[in-house]
Scaffold this motif. Structure first.
Motif, PDB file in Angstrom:
ATOM      1  N   LEU A   1      -5.308   4.127   8.867  1.00 23.71           N
ATOM      2  CA  LEU A   1      -4.910   5.087   9.900  1.00 23.71           C
ATOM      3  C   LEU A   1      -4.663   4.410  11.249  1.00 23.71           C
ATOM      4  O   LEU A   1      -5.522   3.652  11.736  1.00 23.71           O
ATOM      5  CB  LEU A   1      -6.007   6.147  10.048  1.00 23.71           C
ATOM      6  N   ASN A   2      -3.511   4.692  11.829  1.00 20.39           N
ATOM      7  CA  ASN A   2      -3.167   4.146  13.155  1.00 20.39           C
ATOM      8  C   ASN A   2      -3.231   2.626  13.196  1.00 20.39           C
ATOM      9  O   ASN A   2      -3.754   2.052  14.148  1.00 20.39           O
ATOM     10  CB  ASN A   2      -4.099   4.709  14.242  1.00 20.39           C
ATOM     11  N   VAL A   3      -2.741   1.977  12.132  1.00 18.08           N
ATOM     12  CA  VAL A   3      -2.710   0.503  12.102  1.00 18.08           C
ATOM     13  C   VAL A   3      -1.245   0.092  11.872  1.00 18.08           C
ATOM     14  O   VAL A   3      -0.854  -0.252  10.749  1.00 18.08           O
ATOM     15  CB  VAL A   3      -3.619  -0.073  10.987  1.00 18.08           C
ATOM     16  N   PRO A   4      -0.406   0.140  12.929  1.00 15.84           N
ATOM     17  CA  PRO A   4       1.033  -0.050  12.733  1.00 15.84           C
ATOM     18  C   PRO A   4       1.414  -1.404  12.143  1.00 15.84           C
ATOM     19  O   PRO A   4       2.469  -1.533  11.516  1.00 15.84           O
ATOM     20  CB  PRO A   4       1.617   0.112  14.147  1.00 15.84           C
ATOM     21  N   GLN A   5       0.534  -2.401  12.298  1.00 16.41           N
ATOM     22  CA  GLN A   5       0.854  -3.725  11.731  1.00 16.41           C
ATOM     23  C   GLN A   5       0.706  -3.759  10.214  1.00 16.41           C
ATOM     24  O   GLN A   5       1.116  -4.726   9.573  1.00 16.41           O
ATOM     25  CB  GLN A   5       0.012  -4.839  12.395  1.00 16.41           C
ATOM     26  N   SER A   6       0.131  -2.697   9.627  1.00 15.41           N
ATOM     27  CA  SER A   6      -0.004  -2.648   8.169  1.00 15.41           C
ATOM     28  C   SER A   6       1.145  -1.850   7.556  1.00 15.41           C
ATOM     29  O   SER A   6       1.490  -0.774   8.033  1.00 15.41           O
ATOM     30  CB  SER A   6      -1.332  -1.978   7.778  1.00 15.41           C
ATOM     31  N   ARG A   7       1.684  -2.344   6.438  1.00 17.08           N
ATOM     32  CA  ARG A   7       2.730  -1.572   5.753  1.00 17.08           C
ATOM     33  C   ARG A   7       2.143  -0.359   5.045  1.00 17.08           C
ATOM     34  O   ARG A   7       2.868   0.497   4.547  1.00 17.08           O
ATOM     35  CB  ARG A   7       3.499  -2.464   4.775  1.00 17.08           C
ATOM     36  N   ARG A   8       0.820  -0.273   5.020  1.00 21.02           N
ATOM     37  CA  ARG A   8       0.169   0.888   4.388  1.00 21.02           C
ATOM     38  C   ARG A   8      -0.258   1.922   5.428  1.00 21.02           C
ATOM     39  O   ARG A   8      -0.978   2.867   5.117  1.00 21.02           O
ATOM     40  CB  ARG A   8      -1.043   0.435   3.587  1.00 21.02           C
ATOM     41  N   ASN A   9       0.144   1.664   6.668  1.00 19.39           N
ATOM     42  CA  ASN A   9      -0.264   2.561   7.749  1.00 19.39           C
ATOM     43  C   ASN A   9       0.194   3.991   7.498  1.00 19.39           C
ATOM     44  O   ASN A   9       1.302   4.224   7.003  1.00 19.39           O
ATOM     45  CB  ASN A   9       0.358   2.070   9.056  1.00 19.39           C
ATOM     46  N   MET A  10      -0.665   4.950   7.856  1.00 20.21           N
ATOM     47  CA  MET A  10      -0.193   6.337   7.854  1.00 20.21           C
ATOM     48  C   MET A  10      -0.656   7.051   9.109  1.00 20.21           C
ATOM     49  O   MET A  10      -1.672   6.713   9.704  1.00 20.21           O
ATOM     50  CB  MET A  10      -0.584   7.078   6.585  1.00 20.21           C
ATOM     51  N   ASP A  11       0.136   8.034   9.496  1.00 19.03           N
ATOM     52  CA  ASP A  11      -0.149   8.828  10.676  1.00 19.03           C
ATOM     53  C   ASP A  11      -1.250   9.834  10.322  1.00 19.03           C
ATOM     54  O   ASP A  11      -1.120  10.560   9.329  1.00 19.03           O
ATOM     55  CB  ASP A  11       1.152   9.563  11.052  1.00 19.03           C
ATOM     56  N   PRO A  12      -2.325   9.902  11.119  1.00 18.01           N
ATOM     57  CA  PRO A  12      -3.403  10.859  10.799  1.00 18.01           C
ATOM     58  C   PRO A  12      -2.923  12.299  10.693  1.00 18.01           C
ATOM     59  O   PRO A  12      -3.562  13.123  10.036  1.00 18.01           O
ATOM     60  CB  PRO A  12      -4.381  10.695  11.967  1.00 18.01           C
TER      61      PRO A  12
ATOM     62  N   VAL B   1      -3.066  -3.272  -7.059  1.00 14.40           N
ATOM     63  CA  VAL B   1      -2.668  -2.036  -7.743  1.00 14.40           C
ATOM     64  C   VAL B   1      -1.365  -1.487  -7.153  1.00 14.40           C
ATOM     65  O   VAL B   1      -1.143  -0.268  -7.116  1.00 14.40           O
ATOM     66  CB  VAL B   1      -3.805  -0.975  -7.752  1.00 14.40           C
ATOM     67  N   GLU B   2      -0.528  -2.418  -6.702  1.00 21.31           N
ATOM     68  CA  GLU B   2       0.778  -2.039  -6.167  1.00 21.31           C
ATOM     69  C   GLU B   2       1.892  -2.769  -6.927  1.00 21.31           C
ATOM     70  O   GLU B   2       1.674  -3.859  -7.471  1.00 21.31           O
ATOM     71  CB  GLU B   2       0.888  -2.432  -4.683  1.00 21.31           C
ATOM     72  N   THR B   3       3.082  -2.172  -6.928  1.00 18.13           N
ATOM     73  CA  THR B   3       4.299  -2.824  -7.403  1.00 18.13           C
ATOM     74  C   THR B   3       5.369  -2.574  -6.346  1.00 18.13           C
ATOM     75  O   THR B   3       5.552  -1.421  -5.918  1.00 18.13           O
ATOM     76  CB  THR B   3       4.752  -2.249  -8.763  1.00 18.13           C
ATOM     77  N   ASP B   4       6.017  -3.629  -5.920  1.00 18.31           N
ATOM     78  CA  ASP B   4       7.054  -3.529  -4.878  1.00 18.31           C
ATOM     79  C   ASP B   4       6.552  -2.773  -3.643  1.00 18.31           C
ATOM     80  O   ASP B   4       7.264  -1.950  -3.057  1.00 18.31           O
ATOM     81  CB  ASP B   4       8.314  -2.836  -5.429  1.00 18.31           C
ATOM     82  N   GLY B   5       5.302  -3.043  -3.271  1.00 17.15           N
ATOM     83  CA  GLY B   5       4.776  -2.512  -2.014  1.00 17.15           C
ATOM     84  C   GLY B   5       4.286  -1.078  -2.052  1.00 17.15           C
ATOM     85  O   GLY B   5       3.876  -0.549  -1.014  1.00 17.15           O
ATOM     86  N   VAL B   6       4.304  -0.436  -3.232  1.00 11.55           N
ATOM     87  CA  VAL B   6       3.742   0.928  -3.305  1.00 11.55           C
ATOM     88  C   VAL B   6       2.746   1.007  -4.455  1.00 11.55           C
ATOM     89  O   VAL B   6       2.795   0.222  -5.403  1.00 11.55           O
ATOM     90  CB  VAL B   6       4.832   2.025  -3.476  1.00 11.55           C
ATOM     91  N   LYS B   7       1.846   1.978  -4.358  1.00 15.52           N
ATOM     92  CA  LYS B   7       0.820   2.122  -5.380  1.00 15.52           C
ATOM     93  C   LYS B   7       1.461   2.401  -6.740  1.00 15.52           C
ATOM     94  O   LYS B   7       2.467   3.108  -6.844  1.00 15.52           O
ATOM     95  CB  LYS B   7      -0.155   3.250  -4.998  1.00 15.52           C
ATOM     96  N   ASP B   8       0.845   1.810  -7.771  1.00 11.68           N
ATOM     97  CA  ASP B   8       1.373   1.863  -9.132  1.00 11.68           C
ATOM     98  C   ASP B   8       0.379   2.640 -10.002  1.00 11.68           C
ATOM     99  O   ASP B   8      -0.791   2.238 -10.127  1.00 11.68           O
ATOM    100  CB  ASP B   8       1.531   0.410  -9.624  1.00 11.68           C
ATOM    101  N   GLU B   9       0.840   3.733 -10.584  1.00  7.38           N
ATOM    102  CA  GLU B   9      -0.056   4.624 -11.345  1.00  7.38           C
ATOM    103  C   GLU B   9      -0.800   3.883 -12.454  1.00  7.38           C
ATOM    104  O   GLU B   9      -2.007   4.030 -12.625  1.00  7.38           O
ATOM    105  CB  GLU B   9       0.763   5.777 -11.935  1.00  7.38           C
ATOM    106  N   LYS B  10      -0.051   3.063 -13.228  1.00  9.45           N
ATOM    107  CA  LYS B  10      -0.673   2.389 -14.373  1.00  9.45           C
ATOM    108  C   LYS B  10      -1.683   1.325 -13.909  1.00  9.45           C
ATOM    109  O   LYS B  10      -2.761   1.191 -14.492  1.00  9.45           O
ATOM    110  CB  LYS B  10       0.407   1.759 -15.258  1.00  9.45           C
ATOM    111  N   LYS B  11      -1.338   0.611 -12.852  1.00  8.15           N
ATOM    112  CA  LYS B  11      -2.269  -0.427 -12.365  1.00  8.15           C
ATOM    113  C   LYS B  11      -3.558   0.199 -11.842  1.00  8.15           C
ATOM    114  O   LYS B  11      -4.654  -0.348 -12.033  1.00  8.15           O
ATOM    115  CB  LYS B  11      -1.592  -1.275 -11.279  1.00  8.15           C
ATOM    116  N   ILE B  12      -3.440   1.343 -11.181  1.00  9.78           N
ATOM    117  CA  ILE B  12      -4.647   2.042 -10.705  1.00  9.78           C
ATOM    118  C   ILE B  12      -5.488   2.481 -11.907  1.00  9.78           C
ATOM    119  O   ILE B  12      -6.699   2.247 -11.961  1.00  9.78           O
ATOM    120  CB  ILE B  12      -4.266   3.254  -9.819  1.00  9.78           C
TER     121      ILE B  12
END
Ligand SMILES: O=C(O)c1ccccc1N[C@@H]1O[C@H](COP(=O)(O)O)[C@@H](O)[C@H]1O
Length: 203
Positions: free
Chosen positions: A31-42, A181-192
């Motif tokens: 949350l609120n970590v713009p330097q991360s590609r996983r950042n999300m807006d609260p 547990v990601e593929t191409d930068g997004v979470k992957d259902e099977k890996k999770i």
């Protein structure tokens, strides 16, 4: 005690569907970590948490965030745990723990055994040992963990390739996975699903 598992870096509706199916113990939101590609807006968090299985504990991950902002986001969103992943000092950890009404995890970047020893003084509910700034997919030298005196989350490059060794050698309170547990930068259902299944089969 059985080692638990946290899947971190969720930010899409699909990610919630994936964890609801796999049922890890914890899931994390950056949350609120713009330097991360996983950042999300609260702002978007409450909607995601409404869809989350109530048996999965949602953790808010903050990096050097203002204390009042953390407390407000937790209050408004329904987060059940706070992870402080920056250079937050003891005083800040203590204040947040006493005020937020939810458990606090303090992340520590491990470069030496001394880092693990020093971390024992933190007034957090749990420590989290990681490599570098977080979410790097890289591991640190696990022999440093021999100095650990309290329950901890083990993070940093954990995946199905090294989870068995991590759990059987160190018995962490929880393992914490993101990059693996990601593929191409997004979470992957099977890996999770595979990671949670492997953890459950180990302990
Ligand atoms: O995932 C990130 O981008 C991140 C950003 C800022 C602070 C923490 C972050 N992630 C944490 O890193 C570990 C997982 O790391 P890995 O990718 O499996 O090596 C976990 O504790 C996340 O909360």
């Amino acid at each position: 005690m059985k080692t638990k598992i946290k899947i971190c870096g969720l930010r899409r509706k699909e990610d919630i569907v994936y964890v609801n199916a796999a049922r890890p113990d914890y899931c994390g939101f950056i949350l609120n970590v713009p330097q991360s590609r996983r950042n999300m807006d609260p702002e978007g968090l409450k909607g995601l948490l409404e869809e989350l299985d109530p048996g999965i504990v949602p953790v808010g991950v903050f990096v050097n965030e203002d204390t009042n902002t953390i407390l407000r986001i937790v209050r408004e969103s329904g987060l059940k745990m706070i992870q402080l992943h920056g250079q937050e000092g003891e005083e800040m950890v203590r204040t947040i723990r006493e005020t937020a009404g939810v458990p606090v995890i303090k992340a520590v970047s491990v470069k030496s055994r001394e880092d693990v020893e020093r971390a024992a003084g933190f007034p957090a509910d749990y420590l989290l040992f990681d490599c570098g700034t977080g979410g790097t997919g890289r591991s640190f030298d696990w022999s440093c963990l021999e100095e650990a005196k309290q329950p901890y989350f083990l993070a940093g490059g954990i995946g199905i390739h090294n989870m068995k060794e991590a759990v059987e050698r160190f018995h962490p309170f929880a393992v914490d996975l993101s990059s693996s547990v990601e593929t191409d930068g997004v979470k992957d259902e099977k890996k999770i699903a595979d990671a949670v299944h492997m953890l459950r089969s180990l302990t």
